[in-house]
Scaffold this active site. Structure first.
Site, PDB file in Angstrom:
ATOM      1  N   HIS A  54       0.991  -1.211  -0.058  1.00  0.00           N
ATOM      2  CA  HIS A  54       0.053  -0.017  -0.005  1.00  0.00           C
ATOM      3  C   HIS A  54       0.837   1.229   0.015  1.00  0.00           C
ATOM      4  CE1 HIS A  54      -3.855   2.122   2.043  1.00  0.00           C
ATOM      5  NE2 HIS A  54      -3.259   2.680   0.862  1.00  0.00           N
ATOM      6  N   HIS A  60       3.896   0.824   3.024  1.00  0.00           N
ATOM      7  CA  HIS A  60       3.731  -0.209   3.921  1.00  0.00           C
ATOM      8  C   HIS A  60       3.106  -1.432   3.325  1.00  0.00           C
ATOM      9  CE1 HIS A  60      -0.040   1.624   4.319  1.00  0.00           C
ATOM     10  NE2 HIS A  60      -0.482   0.643   4.793  1.00  0.00           N
ATOM     11  N   ASP A  62       0.105  -4.232   4.328  1.00  0.00           N
ATOM     12  CA  ASP A  62      -1.096  -4.850   5.383  1.00  0.00           C
ATOM     13  C   ASP A  62      -1.167  -6.057   5.223  1.00  0.00           C
ATOM     14  OD1 ASP A  62      -2.069  -2.037   5.782  1.00  0.00           O
ATOM     15  OD2 ASP A  62      -2.558  -1.901   3.683  1.00  0.00           O
ATOM     16  N   LYS A 227     -26.716  28.782 -20.221  1.00  0.00           N
ATOM     17  CA  LYS A 227     -26.495  28.042 -21.327  1.00  0.00           C
ATOM     18  C   LYS A 227     -25.488  28.565 -22.185  1.00  0.00           C
ATOM     19  CE  LYS A 227     -29.337  25.894 -25.150  1.00  0.00           C
ATOM     20  NZ  LYS A 227     -28.055  25.951 -26.139  1.00  0.00           N
ATOM     21  N   ASP A 229     -22.877  29.007 -25.285  1.00  0.00           N
ATOM     22  CA  ASP A 229     -22.833  28.750 -26.921  1.00  0.00           C
ATOM     23  C   ASP A 229     -21.391  28.211 -27.324  1.00  0.00           C
ATOM     24  OD1 ASP A 229     -23.883  28.877 -29.334  1.00  0.00           O
ATOM     25  OD2 ASP A 229     -24.158  30.774 -29.604  1.00  0.00           O
ATOM     26  N   GLU A 361     -27.073  33.326 -24.518  1.00  0.00           N
ATOM     27  CA  GLU A 361     -27.973  32.442 -24.989  1.00  0.00           C
ATOM     28  C   GLU A 361     -29.190  32.153 -24.273  1.00  0.00           C
ATOM     29  OE1 GLU A 361     -28.049  28.417 -27.801  1.00  0.00           O
ATOM     30  OE2 GLU A 361     -26.267  28.807 -26.545  1.00  0.00           O
TER      31      GLU A 361
END
Length: 517
Positions: A54, A60, A62, A227, A229, A361
């Site tokens: 990990h 290390h 696990d 909106k 364009d 727009e």
């Protein structure tokens, strides 16, 4: 001869107990962001062990043992000892679900344990002379490991007076590392760097569309965005690899390198985002004509407004607000090429009036609880335009007149079912460069007959009629090219008033162009 007595089945604790012991594991993780398993599977007959490499804040190992339906886990900074009598510190951490024993990949930055996880070894184990759960409680396990790398005896002993501090000792004979496989995963065969870089690229998804509307919906169930364009796009990220796709899956990556580079800074191993590519004019307004003519040197902004997938997790069924929160959480720091499309507040009618006065727009209204309906023009999203504008199919053009070169006007239409319906002539919005380039492109699709279902030949008070002679002089082309057109209104006869050409739409398919109402 008496039948042999069956051995009693190994006792199982209720399914709720393993889940209860995973409370600390669940508390530390946001499963909407990480692909780590949540858990829920019950124990198998064989007791398994796994060792995962990990690379988090510190590299290390696990070490995990299947006991009582979960993986009892220790972080071993120096790795499993291999020489007789050698001992390494092992710090006990929260229990992990059994499904974690198959996990390999990346945990997003900012999440607990963020970094790369390799499945370094796996196999089965037994505890000499005692039940594993009892030995664990007493603080001393004599382990016999039968893994793909680790085979032999070890001891796991709790340090006196400590709760989480243990020692992992090598008992019995020593073990010599196998250089060819020691630094690689037992499942994928990949080294750590390869696991980090091999995050899968999300698959293309056809974007969700908004239905046209003339009146904005109101209420707390709706949010509003500007909106833009520009060009709608999807952006995919997998490690340092990125892709930009148009709504029709054309590859935009090389055309917009600054945006592609900015996408690599998203705080996720992999992601699929939805947004709009925009070039602004001198007043800061998005301009379709400018984005249509953009090259590698043009300053392009990508406004992101949705997150469809992150770190392998499909978010499309989650509510829009949840997806937007996740999107905000993975946005990089200051990046002029990558911006978050913000929610705008206020009375919709007043917002539209203000936007119209500034030449924008319009607005997009979205239900806050809406899922992402790929490829659909859903009523959960609605577009309200200040200016009338949409895409049209180019079906032909007229000959130039006066000082005009190349062509006079485009003949445009839209599909109603399988028929191409004529919508008018567009003779403005072109400069010399556009006239020449578009004319050359249209000539490659030339055909001998009109693609339109019909053409207006009777007298019209709107001025868009053709005599038989005029129709004979029109040049027809296959209905493949799509153009963006701005106009004042539709006439009663279904013809555009005051249309002006804005540019070709490379991201639209001709057969999907319909009249927006």
């Amino acid at each position: 001869m008496a039948a042999a007595r069956k051995k009693p089945a190994r006792s199982r604790k209720p399914a709720a107990e393993p889940r209860k012991s995973l409370a600390a594991y669940h508390t530390k993780r946001d499963f909407s962001r990480t692909r780590e398993p949540r858990g829920g599977r019950t124990a198998k007959a064989a007791a398994t062990f796994v060792v995962q490499k990990h690379d988090a804040s510190r590299l290390h190992f696990d070490f995990r043992l299947e006991i009582d339906g979960v993986l009892k886990s220790w972080a071993v900074p120096k790795g499993v000892p291999l020489s007789p009598g050698q001992k390494h510190l092992a710090v006990m951490v929260e229990d992990h679900p059994l499904e974690y024993g198959t996990f390999e990949g990346t945990i997003p930055k900012g999440e607990y344990g963020g970094g790369t996880v390799m499945l370094w070894d796996r196999g089965t184990f037994r505890v000499g002379g005692d039940d594993p759960a009892r030995a664990l409680k007493e603080g001393k396990l004599h382990l016999y490991l039968a893994g793909e790398k680790l085979r032999g005896e070890w001891a796991l002993v709790r340090i006196r007076g400590e709760d989480k501090q243990w020692l992992l000792l090598k008992a019995g004979e020593g073990l010599k590392p196998q250089r060819s496989t020691w630094e690689r995963s037992v499942t994928s065969g990949k080294a750590m760097k390869e696991i980090t870089q091999s995050t899968a690229m999300p698959a293309f998804v056809e974007p969700m569309k908004a239905k046209p509307a003339t009146v904005p919906p109101t209420g707390d169930d709706w949010l509003y965005e500007l909106k833009f364009d520009g060009f709608r796009f999807l952006g995919g990220k997998a490690g340092d690899d990125v892709r930009l796709w148009s709504r029709t899956e054309n590859d935009f990556t090389a055309r917009f390198p600054a945006v592609a580079k900015a996408l690599t800074k998203l705080k996720a191993a992999s992601a699929l985002v939805d947004g709009e590519l925009v070039v602004s004019d001198e007043k800061g307004r998005p301009s379709f004509q400018l984005i249509q003519n953009a090259d590698e040197t043009t300053r392009v902004h990508a406004f992101l407004f949705d997150l469809l997938e992150v770190d392998g997790e499909d978010l499309r069924q989650q509510p829009l607000e949840a997806r937007r929160e996740r999107l905000a959480s993975i946005m990089p720091g200051r990046s002029p090429a990558l911006l978050l499309s913000s929610e705008v507040t206020g009375e919709p009618e007043q917002l539209l009036a203000e936007l119209a006065s500034r030449g924008w727009e319009g607005l997009i209204a979205k239900r806050r609880d809406s899922s992402y309906e790929a490829g659909r023009r859903s009523g959960a999203w609605r577009k309200i335009k200040c200016l009338l504008e949409q895409e049209f199919v180019i079906g032909g053009f007229t000959a130039p007149k006066g000082s005009r070169s190349h062509f006079g006007a485009l003949l445009i239409g839209y599909y109603r079912g399988k028929e191409l319906i004529f919508a008018g002539k567009v003779g403005t919005g072109f400069d010399a460069k556009t006239l020449a380039a578009l004319h050359q492109q249209m000539l490659t699709h030339r055909m001998t007959r009109s693609p339109f279902a019909s053409m207006p030949t009777r007298r019209s008070r709107w001025g868009t009629t053709f005599t038989r002679g005029e129709l004979a002089r029109c040049i027809w082309i296959e209905p493949r090219l799509v153009g963006q057109v701005r106009f004042a209104e539709w006439t009663e006869e279904g013809i555009l008033r005051q249309p002006s050409f804005l540019g070709l739409r490379e991201d639209k398919l001709a057969h999907k162009v319909v009249r927006e109402t």
